[in-house]
Design a protein around this motif. Structure first.
Motif, mmCIF file in Angstrom:
data_model
loop_
_atom_site.group_PDB
_atom_site.id
_atom_site.type_symbol
_atom_site.label_atom_id
_atom_site.label_comp_id
_atom_site.label_asym_id
_atom_site.label_seq_id
_atom_site.Cartn_x
_atom_site.Cartn_y
_atom_site.Cartn_z
ATOM 1 N N ALA A 89 -11.652 23.583 -30.166
ATOM 2 C CA ALA A 89 -11.804 22.439 -31.065
ATOM 3 C C ALA A 89 -10.533 21.594 -31.098
ATOM 4 C CB ALA A 89 -12.164 22.926 -32.471
ATOM 5 N N GLU A 90 -9.382 22.247 -31.196
ATOM 6 C CA GLU A 90 -8.119 21.501 -31.241
ATOM 7 C C GLU A 90 -7.873 20.760 -29.935
ATOM 8 O OE1 GLU A 90 -5.263 23.630 -34.481
ATOM 9 O OE2 GLU A 90 -5.406 24.647 -32.543
ATOM 10 N N LEU A 106 -13.395 35.579 -31.474
ATOM 11 C CA LEU A 106 -14.220 34.500 -30.926
ATOM 12 C C LEU A 106 -13.964 33.204 -31.692
ATOM 13 C CD1 LEU A 106 -16.405 33.396 -29.067
ATOM 14 C CD2 LEU A 106 -18.126 34.263 -30.678
ATOM 15 N N CYS A 107 -13.824 33.302 -33.014
ATOM 16 C CA CYS A 107 -13.545 32.097 -33.806
ATOM 17 C C CYS A 107 -12.156 31.541 -33.488
ATOM 18 C CB CYS A 107 -13.689 32.389 -35.293
ATOM 19 S SG CYS A 107 -15.410 32.556 -35.834
ATOM 20 N N ARG A 108 -11.200 32.421 -33.248
ATOM 21 C CA ARG A 108 -9.871 31.936 -32.851
ATOM 22 C C ARG A 108 -9.975 31.147 -31.545
ATOM 23 N NH1 ARG A 108 -8.760 37.206 -35.129
ATOM 24 N NH2 ARG A 108 -7.387 36.963 -36.947
ATOM 25 N N TRP A 109 -10.777 31.644 -30.624
ATOM 26 C CA TRP A 109 -10.970 30.948 -29.352
ATOM 27 C C TRP A 109 -11.691 29.610 -29.566
ATOM 28 C CZ3 TRP A 109 -15.297 29.463 -26.485
ATOM 29 C CH2 TRP A 109 -15.049 29.104 -25.155
ATOM 30 N N LEU A 110 -12.730 29.607 -30.396
ATOM 31 C CA LEU A 110 -13.438 28.356 -30.695
ATOM 32 C C LEU A 110 -12.499 27.352 -31.357
ATOM 33 C CD1 LEU A 110 -16.869 29.678 -32.043
ATOM 34 C CD2 LEU A 110 -16.521 28.329 -29.956
ATOM 35 N N ALA A 160 -17.693 21.264 -35.100
ATOM 36 C CA ALA A 160 -16.513 20.462 -34.769
ATOM 37 C C ALA A 160 -16.421 20.216 -33.268
ATOM 38 C CB ALA A 160 -15.256 21.176 -35.269
ATOM 39 N N CYS A 161 -16.639 21.272 -32.477
ATOM 40 C CA CYS A 161 -16.567 21.131 -31.017
ATOM 41 C C CYS A 161 -17.641 20.181 -30.513
ATOM 42 C CB CYS A 161 -16.713 22.497 -30.351
ATOM 43 S SG CYS A 161 -15.303 23.609 -30.558
ATOM 44 N N VAL A 201 -9.954 17.958 -32.682
ATOM 45 C CA VAL A 201 -10.255 18.260 -34.081
ATOM 46 C C VAL A 201 -8.961 18.613 -34.815
ATOM 47 C CG1 VAL A 201 -11.512 19.812 -35.635
ATOM 48 C CG2 VAL A 201 -12.554 19.094 -33.465
ATOM 49 N N GLU A 202 -8.825 18.135 -36.042
ATOM 50 C CA GLU A 202 -7.707 18.539 -36.897
ATOM 51 C C GLU A 202 -8.150 19.736 -37.742
ATOM 52 O OE1 GLU A 202 -5.264 15.508 -38.839
ATOM 53 O OE2 GLU A 202 -6.638 14.013 -38.003
ATOM 54 N N ILE A 203 -7.405 20.834 -37.656
ATOM 55 C CA ILE A 203 -7.741 22.047 -38.388
ATOM 56 C C ILE A 203 -6.618 22.369 -39.361
ATOM 57 C CG2 ILE A 203 -8.294 24.502 -38.221
ATOM 58 C CD1 ILE A 203 -9.447 24.019 -35.478
#
Length: 544
Positions: A123-124, A115-119, A18-19, A128-130
């Protein structure tokens, strides 16, 4: 809802994809719509890994990750590797004799969930829409058979299949291209691999179940940056695997055991093997007097290069652990998952720039993959797992030392291990029951108190997401032939055989499910099919 790209799963692979998509769009000022759906209640809720990570893929994606505040705070300071001989004795292996792929200089001990929370934040910010809390339940197909997108599951359906007052219908998310990055044994990725015969030229895939705990320990026992790996006791009867214990920051350690799911004794309980292992002096010296604060488990795709399916299909790409990009020789899959995601993003963006409207199979991804460091790294490690499976930890370890340290992974032979994990289970009549120690409540614990620490929760009145193809098999086949191993291979106590007088009943406690997928992999009859429950269900890992 229409998007250019829909990504299933907010793990390291999906978020990296996404990033990278939005980075390219912003660099070229091209309008692009990207959506990520995540079944967990938030990003990171279902993420669990060791984890020691190598930053190669992160360096490429965000060169200034340190300045941007990425949560990599504990560099590895020392590697120690042990062979546990019995409940007391061990051999410390000299680093000179260790395959160089297992050296961790320059790597970091991290919480992969954080780390995923940071990624996700990056992305947002990139546009990116999450959508957390939405489980991708179904693949949608175009008339020509290509993938059109996914549908999220309905919410508010009772166990009887009726709409409750809280009913919310699922959404169809249409995309020009869909990326499946669900993690190990993702149920939509599994469907696509079967439907498009993507594994036709690959060896059988292989798996392990990883069980992990987070501990607060005494300050005098804490050595930030120390990494321990090892194998041996208590695994026996042909069961193989390895343990890890990593000293993170804030007087915490993570400790865990990975058990290969090719074991043959149906009485083997990976959970109880792990609980026993913590009593060994090599681990006990750090844990004693500490407090366990979290618990979790998940399956690991570890077949490596030889077991990789074709990752492209008409309309999309399977990436990360959904495809099996983990490098078992390093015991690491984060950097490889991230790289597979960025390669997918680059192939898709290139196709969109060239005017593709979707539905095509992207040969450009295969070309990018085969010319990347990811392909080279996985190829060099292709023999690591098969050597251990064929020759055992001593001879297999010797082979891997020669292959990795002397031939740099290019020894002129390729070993294969083409027998499915579930096929290797022997009848209970040919095996000895294993007498596991009783939990002491200090170092070892029972399953239910462990599941409690995972913050696992599912809406009580919803359809059971662990589907039996034939409801008679557990009691009529698996129980007499294999002593119903689901009671033991599940690390969360989901499956029970209940005796009611002269009758027996097979019970599924789906409320306990950690979403590890072990049952989908190891059931000897391949009778259990794991599908997604309602969104937001499952574990809620805070720092794993």
């Amino acid at each position: 809802m229409e998007f250019d790209v829909v990504i299933v799963g907010a793990g390291p692979s999906g978020l990296s994809a996404a990033c990278r998509l939005m980075q390219q769009a912003n660099e070229t000022e091209q309008e692009l719509t990207v959506c990520v759906v995540e079944k967990g209640s938030e990003i990171g809720a279902h993420i669990l890994s060791g984890a020691v990570i190598e930053t190669r893929a992160l360096d490429e994606l965000f060169p200034d990750w340190k300045g941007m505040g990425a949560p990599l705070n504990t560099p590895v300071t020392e590697d120690q590797i042990f062979m546990l001989r019995n409940e007391e004795a061990s051999i410390k292996v000299s680093n000179i004799l260790v395959p160089k792929t297992m050296h961790n200089h320059g790597n970091y001990i991290v919480s992969l969930g954080n780390l995923c929370r940071w990624l996700g934040e990056q992305a947002e910010q990139l546009g990116v829409e999450i959508f957390p809390g939405f489980a991708a339940a179904e693949v949608l197909y175009n008339d020509d058979g290509s993938v059109k997108g996914i549908a999220t599951g309905d919410m508010g359906i009772s166990e009887a299949g009726e709409q409750k007052d809280s009913y919310i219908p699922g959404m169809e998310l249409h995309a020009k291209y869909t990326i499946l990055s669900e993690g190990c044994r993702g149920h939509l990725g599994k469907e696509l691999i079967e439907n498009f015969d993507l594994a036709a030229e690959a060896d059988a895939q292989h798996y392990g179940v990883g069980i992990k705990e987070l501990w607060d320990i005494a300050p005098e026992n804490h050595k930030p940056g120390l990494v321990l790996h090892g194998s041996g006791w208590p695994l026996s009867d042909g069961a193989s695997g390895g343990f890890f214990l990593y000293h993170t920051d804030d007087n915490q350690v993570v400790v865990g055991l990975i058990v290969d799911l090719n074991y043959s004794n149906p009485y083997t309980s990976p959970f109880d093997e792990f609980q026993s292992m913590k009593h060994h002096p090599v681990l006990k010296q750090y844990l004693e007097g500490g407090k366990r604060v979290s618990y979790g488990a998940r399956a690991i795709t570890k077949g490596g290069f030889n077991s990789l399916p074709r990752m492209t299909f008409p309309g999309g790409i399977v990436t990360g652990c959904n495809a099996g990009t983990l490098n078992f020789s390093k015991i690491k899959g984060t950097h490889t998952a991230m790289k597979s995601g960025t390669l997918a993003a680059e192939a898709i963006f290139e196709a969109l720039q060239n005017g593709c409207e979707g539905g095509q199979e992207l040969q450009s991804f295969t070309d990018k993959f085969e010319s990347s460091w990811l392909y080279d790294e996985l190829f060099r490690s292709r023999n690591f797992g098969p050597a251990l499976h064929k020759f055992g930890p001593i001879l297999g370890g010797g082979f891997n030392f020669i292959d990795q340290n002397l031939f740099c992974g290019k020894i002129p032979v390729t070993l294969h291990d083409d027998k499915e994990d579930y096929e290797q289970m022997l009848p209970a009549s040919e095996c000895k029951p294993i007498d596991y120690l009783k939990p002491d409540g200090e170092l070892s614990f029972d399953k239910l108190s462990s599941v409690f620490l995972s913050n696992t929760n599912h809406e009580e009145d919803q359809p059971i997401h662990l589907k039996l193809k034939d409801e008679t098999i557990p009691l009529n086949r698996n129980l007499p032939q294999y002593a119903e191993p689901a009671q033991r291979y599940c690390p969360a106590g989901v499956y029970e055989v209940i005796e009611e007088g002269q009758e027996k009943r097979f019970q599924i406690n789906s409320q306990n499910c950690l979403h590890c997928k072990t049952c989908d992999i190891k059931d000897p009859a391949q009778n259990i099919r794991w599908v997604v429950p309602e969104g937001m269900g499952g574990p809620n890992y805070p720092n794993m």
